[in-house]
Design an enzyme around this catalytic site. Sequence first.
Site, mmCIF file in Angstrom:
data_model
loop_
_atom_site.group_PDB
_atom_site.id
_atom_site.type_symbol
_atom_site.label_atom_id
_atom_site.label_comp_id
_atom_site.label_asym_id
_atom_site.label_seq_id
_atom_site.Cartn_x
_atom_site.Cartn_y
_atom_site.Cartn_z
ATOM 1 N N GLY A 408 0.818 -1.203 0.000
ATOM 2 C CA GLY A 408 0.000 0.000 0.000
ATOM 3 C C GLY A 408 0.849 1.247 0.000
ATOM 4 O O GLY A 408 2.070 1.185 0.142
ATOM 5 N N GLY A 410 0.607 5.710 1.024
ATOM 6 C CA GLY A 410 -0.178 6.837 1.488
ATOM 7 C C GLY A 410 0.507 8.098 1.026
ATOM 8 O O GLY A 410 1.367 8.061 0.140
ATOM 9 N N GLY A 411 0.135 9.235 1.643
ATOM 10 C CA GLY A 411 0.758 10.478 1.261
ATOM 11 C C GLY A 411 2.246 10.463 1.599
ATOM 12 O O GLY A 411 3.057 11.125 0.983
ATOM 13 N N GLY A 413 4.513 7.603 2.008
ATOM 14 C CA GLY A 413 5.496 6.705 1.418
ATOM 15 C C GLY A 413 4.883 5.375 1.082
ATOM 16 O O GLY A 413 3.667 5.211 1.101
ATOM 17 N N VAL A 415 4.539 1.149 1.514
ATOM 18 C CA VAL A 415 4.655 0.147 2.566
ATOM 19 C C VAL A 415 4.805 -1.232 1.935
ATOM 20 O O VAL A 415 4.085 -1.587 1.008
ATOM 21 C CB VAL A 415 3.432 0.169 3.502
ATOM 22 C CG1 VAL A 415 3.619 -0.811 4.638
ATOM 23 C CG2 VAL A 415 3.217 1.557 4.055
ATOM 24 N N LYS A 428 8.341 0.747 5.808
ATOM 25 C CA LYS A 428 7.791 1.979 5.258
ATOM 26 C C LYS A 428 8.929 2.789 4.663
ATOM 27 O O LYS A 428 9.885 3.127 5.358
ATOM 28 C CB LYS A 428 7.132 2.730 6.414
ATOM 29 C CG LYS A 428 6.216 3.823 6.023
ATOM 30 C CD LYS A 428 5.328 4.141 7.225
ATOM 31 C CE LYS A 428 4.954 5.588 7.264
ATOM 32 N NZ LYS A 428 4.238 5.952 8.461
ATOM 33 N N ASP A 521 -3.078 13.378 13.970
ATOM 34 C CA ASP A 521 -3.761 12.857 12.781
ATOM 35 C C ASP A 521 -4.543 11.594 13.143
ATOM 36 O O ASP A 521 -4.392 10.551 12.531
ATOM 37 C CB ASP A 521 -2.729 12.581 11.686
ATOM 38 C CG ASP A 521 -3.372 12.431 10.312
ATOM 39 O OD1 ASP A 521 -4.570 12.757 10.181
ATOM 40 O OD2 ASP A 521 -2.678 11.987 9.388
#
Length: 674
Positions: A408, A410-411, A413, A415, A428, A521
């Site tokens: 996967g 995300g914003g 980096g 994984v 990560k 967050d």
Amino acid sequence: MATPLLPCLLLAALLSSAAAADAQSTAAASGCPDSCGDMSIQYPFGIGAGCFRKGFEIICDGGRPVLAGPTMPIPVNHLSIRTAEARVMLPIGWECFNASDVVYAWSGGDVQFNLEDVYRISNTHNQLVVLGCNTFGYIQSQRTEGNDYPYAYYTGCLSFCNDSRSAVDGACAGVGCCRVDIPPGLTDNKMYFREYSHKTRLAYSSCDYAFLVERENYTFRAADLRMDVNRTVPVWLDWAVRDNLTCDEAEKAQMSACVSSNSECRNSVNGPGYVCNCSVGYEGNPYVVNGCTDINECKRGEYPCRGVCRNTLGSYECKCPSGFHSADPFNEPCNFKFRIAAVIASGVAGCLLIISVVVFVWLLRKEKRKTKEYFEKNGGPTLEKVTKIKLFKKWELMPILRRDNFIGEGGFGEVYKGHLGDELVAVKRPKNVNLANQFTNELIIQSRVMHKNIVRLVGCCLEVDVPILVYEFVPKGSLDDILHCSRESLNLDQRLNIAAQSARGLAYLHSDTITTILHGDVKPANILLTDDLVPKISDFGISRMITVDKKYTGKVIGDLSYMDPVYLQKGILTSKSDVYSFGVVLLELITRKRVSDPDSLRSNFLDAYTKEKRVIDFVDSEIAVTQNMELINSLAGMIVECIDLDVDRRPDMIDVAENLRIMLKRSRRENTEI
Ligand SMILES: *[C@@H]1O[C@H](CO)[C@@H](O)[C@H](O)[C@H]1NC(C)=O
Ligand SMILES: *[C@@H]1O[C@H](CO)[C@@H](O)[C@H](O)[C@H]1NC(C)=O
Ligand SMILES: *[C@@H]1O[C@H](CO)[C@@H](O)[C@H](O)[C@H]1NC(C)=O
Ligand SMILES: *[C@@H]1O[C@H](CO)[C@@H](O)[C@H](O)[C@H]1NC(C)=O
Ligand SMILES: *[C@@H]1O[C@H](CO)[C@@H](O)[C@H](O)[C@H]1NC(C)=O
Ligand SMILES: *[C@@H]1O[C@H](CO)[C@@H](O)[C@H](O)[C@H]1NC(C)=O
């Protein structure tokens, strides 16, 4: 006379071609079920009128396929088009004696499973087993075949026991148990016995048994001398198209059942008739039009090729790339062609090689120097002293950072999932150098916390431009996935448990450490779950460490849907901002609705709560049941406090955690009372 005959002939031709088309469309008739339970049912087999060839009907009895016809259901547990076999469960034959040595009950095990005569009992897969003290059990064919005996086949064996201790587990060799191979051609499951006196043996052998059974399936146990007479055993059947024709005759009469192109016909080896098979290089169902399709050998492990593989219809090619050669590219590797001219060229190549080795060594040393620089820049010397986390070498992580381990992004980096020793980890890696600050920040914060409900940092690699972080792998994914993607069922208990434990993790961040850590967050996507639904808070990329009672006024960019509006206005981040975000998470947890537009869900919910105390309309229907209402109302009350716009009226995370713990306890007690 000829003129009126012509239209008749034409009509007949039309009718017969229509009939042929009809027969073929039944073969692949749409609307026929193609499976029963988890067994695939393919033509000639079929369920329901018009879906099967005569004799091949299957009945789907509540998800369990059984042969059609016999009075007792015969379960089918394997059907193969490729090998033309079926595996069914058949009853055994038996007879039982009473004290006056009279057979008072018996059954030949005879079931009419073969009404249309398409099956033969497989002689290669089955054997006949006879149990008893003492008995002679046998089977015979059911039709006379015109020789001097009434039948064509008799086969059986004799089982004798000297006394009660004679039969031995595992030994089926004539004592208590005997077995024998059977000839091909058998059509029926019907057992016969020759009776011998059981008077002195009733205590351990009051019944005799005879049954056909899959060769490897049955192992004799002395206790089976008294087994249940209703037992069924697996038997393999060979099926075939048995309409009195051989392959040649069927093809000549254009009546062959092998209707697919690229299919072949073979005469049956067990009984009359024939079976169909896809030609070499094709696979699928030869009994339906276009059922046999090309095998792409290049994608299959069982077709060797050490060179460049190219699929062709019905076969494949395997060649060495140009400039390479192999005597047998299918099995031997392709080697560089070494011609005389090449020998001269090799001198030049040799020089080039030496030069490139020198350059390589130089680059390697430069790379090593750079690695060391990064290590120092990323705070390696300090972190080396922190024993909690492990510092990995670059080469240790490289095998994990491959495309097929990617799980996967995300914003922040990418994984990857992989093994380090015995441990399953998530690695990560930042997407670009600009994220260096976030990663270093996350590293520093994560290396200070250790809690059951916070995802554990196993270690990191500092020998690269931006640190690579290694986490424990949390298998079930995020709360966001479960609520909105997999939509797994979650009862109130489970939801309260996730909430209570997440709150505990956050409370720990807020107060259990020397300096308060603000997550910044908090959202469902950052709450990961183990297989037992234990939540673990993750993603500390934008978290901040502040000393107790201080406020952080710098810039933080979290997910706006969950962001405290007070912080957005005033730019002051406090632990109460995490409380606000957590309140929104709780709202999402009980409504199972995404808060993409936080204001409307928030205000609608607040309205409903304050005006009429009717939050039930918002609650996920799975948990909106009367006995949950009291708890859901307390939970709603708490959510309202958490998302209050007056920061001072919001509770502390530790109180939220405690309240949730009490609610969970109450919920569990109530549920066990029910
Ligand atoms: C069909 O061909 C395959 C491969 O040659 C073979 O394994 C299989 O037994 C054949 N099936 C029949 C019914 O002859
Ligand atoms: C055994 O069975 C036969 C036939 O059913 C019966 O006549 C006889 O009485 C039975 N003997 C005993 C001891 O039950
Ligand atoms: C056969 O049975 C008799 C009576 O139970 C016993 O005395 C004898 O030892 C047995 N013989 C063998 C070979 O088991
Ligand atoms: C024998 O067949 C039955 C029924 O399919 C199956 O449950 C069992 O595991 C088999 N046993 C062996 C030893 O193959
Ligand atoms: C065997 O099945 C029959 C008919 O279903 C039933 O009457 C009988 O009780 C069963 N016997 C055993 C030992 O289960
Ligand atoms: C096959 O032939 C036999 C005898 O010639 C006949 O009795 C039987 O009905 C025929 N079966 C079919 C399916 O044509």
